[in-house]
Structure formats: structure tokens, C-alpha cells
Design an enzyme around this catalytic site. Structure first.
Site, mmCIF file in Angstrom:
data_model
loop_
_atom_site.group_PDB
_atom_site.id
_atom_site.type_symbol
_atom_site.label_atom_id
_atom_site.label_comp_id
_atom_site.label_asym_id
_atom_site.label_seq_id
_atom_site.Cartn_x
_atom_site.Cartn_y
_atom_site.Cartn_z
ATOM 1 N N CYS A 180 79.930 75.129 39.494
ATOM 2 C CA CYS A 180 78.595 74.991 40.095
ATOM 3 C C CYS A 180 78.549 73.935 41.192
ATOM 4 O O CYS A 180 77.556 73.826 41.907
ATOM 5 C CB CYS A 180 77.551 74.645 39.032
ATOM 6 S SG CYS A 180 77.853 73.034 38.273
ATOM 7 N N ASP A 208 78.450 70.697 40.762
ATOM 8 C CA ASP A 208 77.746 69.484 40.360
ATOM 9 C C ASP A 208 78.729 68.351 40.071
ATOM 10 O O ASP A 208 79.899 68.585 39.782
ATOM 11 C CB ASP A 208 76.875 69.756 39.138
ATOM 12 C CG ASP A 208 75.689 70.634 39.494
ATOM 13 O OD1 ASP A 208 75.337 70.677 40.681
ATOM 14 O OD2 ASP A 208 75.128 71.267 38.592
ATOM 15 N N CYS A 216 72.561 69.742 36.531
ATOM 16 C CA CYS A 216 71.376 70.457 36.068
ATOM 17 C C CYS A 216 70.790 69.777 34.821
ATOM 18 O O CYS A 216 71.304 68.763 34.346
ATOM 19 C CB CYS A 216 71.759 71.891 35.732
ATOM 20 S SG CYS A 216 72.851 71.943 34.298
ATOM 21 N N CYS A 276 78.359 73.009 31.474
ATOM 22 C CA CYS A 276 77.691 71.793 31.963
ATOM 23 C C CYS A 276 78.048 70.598 31.086
ATOM 24 O O CYS A 276 78.121 69.467 31.581
ATOM 25 C CB CYS A 276 76.181 71.976 31.961
ATOM 26 S SG CYS A 276 75.650 73.499 32.751
HETATM 27 FE FE1 FES Z 1 76.146 72.519 37.142
HETATM 28 FE FE2 FES Z 1 74.954 72.643 34.814
HETATM 29 S S1 FES Z 1 74.884 74.123 36.395
HETATM 30 S S2 FES Z 1 76.234 71.118 35.561
#
Ligand code: FES
Length: 122
Positions: A33, A35, A58, A102
Site C-alpha cells: 500500500c 504506507d 491506515c 497493515c
Molecule cells: Fe497501508 Fe493499512 S492499507 S497500512
């Protein structure tokens, strides 16, 4: 979809921020993702005295990071290394399967921070 504990840690995350005199820092990115998670540790006599985190993640990443900081404080670094994304997710009464990736961010960043501490203190 999310448990009460996940909602609680998402809405009211514990230990957000930085530790100025941290002696272990770990940063990881989630390839799926994009992140990012950063964890700061203050370790004394091999015991984790303080943990803080910052994330561009998220809601599930925020909740799992908040929980992992609470679980790590007061543990020795070896006890904290045993914490996995699975144990963190269980402490939150579960995560939806699609959000399990995540929780890797929190556990992996903690492990990286411990590794960083160990490298500085050999
Ligand atoms: Fe990226 Fe949850 S969608 S950490």
C-alpha cells in the site's frame, strides 16, 4: 467490521510521537500500500522504558501500532522480539483478513527498532 478495541486504539491512539533521546529507531514501508511506519525506543538495561510511533498508515496500522507500543513497554528487548503481527492482532480481538498486512508494519518497525538498538549497543 472492526472490533471495539481496534476502534478504541484508532480513535485514541497511545504513544504517538517521537522520542528525542531514542536509542533505537526502526522504519519500514508496506510494499502493498506504500504506507510507512516509524518506531522510536528508549531502552535502559535491556528493558524498553518508552516507545512512540509515527505512521502514514491506515486506521488498522494506527490501531496496531498503538497496541504494539502498549505491549512493548516494560518488556525486555528479547521479550518484545517475540511480539508478532499475529499477537498484536489477537490483542485487538482480531483484524479483518484484508487488513492483516497493515499489522505487519507495527511489528516489523518494532523489530527494526530493536535491531537498531542492538547494533548501537554491541
Ligand atoms: Fe497501508 Fe493499512 S492499507 S497500512
Amino acid at each position: 467490521m472492526y472490533t471495539d478495541k481496534v476502534m478504541d486504539h484508532f480513535s485514541n491512539p497511545r504513544n504517538v510521537g517521537e522520542i528525542e533521546n531514542a536509542n533505537g529507531v526502526g522504519e519500514v514501508g508496506n510494499a502493498s500500500c506504500g504506507d510507512i511506519m516509524k518506531i522510536y525506543l528508549r531502552v535502559e538495561d535491556n528493558v524498553i522504558q518508552d516507545v512512540k510511533f509515527k505512521t502514514f498508515g491506515c486506521g488498522a496500522a494506527i490501531a496496531t501500532s498503538s497496541m504494539v507500543t502498549e505491549m512493548a513497554i516494560g518488556k525486555t528487548i528479547d521479550e518484545a522480539l517475540v511480539l508478532t503481527n499475529q499477537t498484536v492482532a489477537e490483542a485487538l480481538d482480531g483484524l479483518p483478513p484484508a487488513k492483516m498486512h497493515c499489522s505487519n508494519l507495527a511489528a516489523d518497525a518494532l523489530h527494526e527498532a530493536i535491531k537498531n538498538y542492538k547494533e548501537q549497543n554491541v
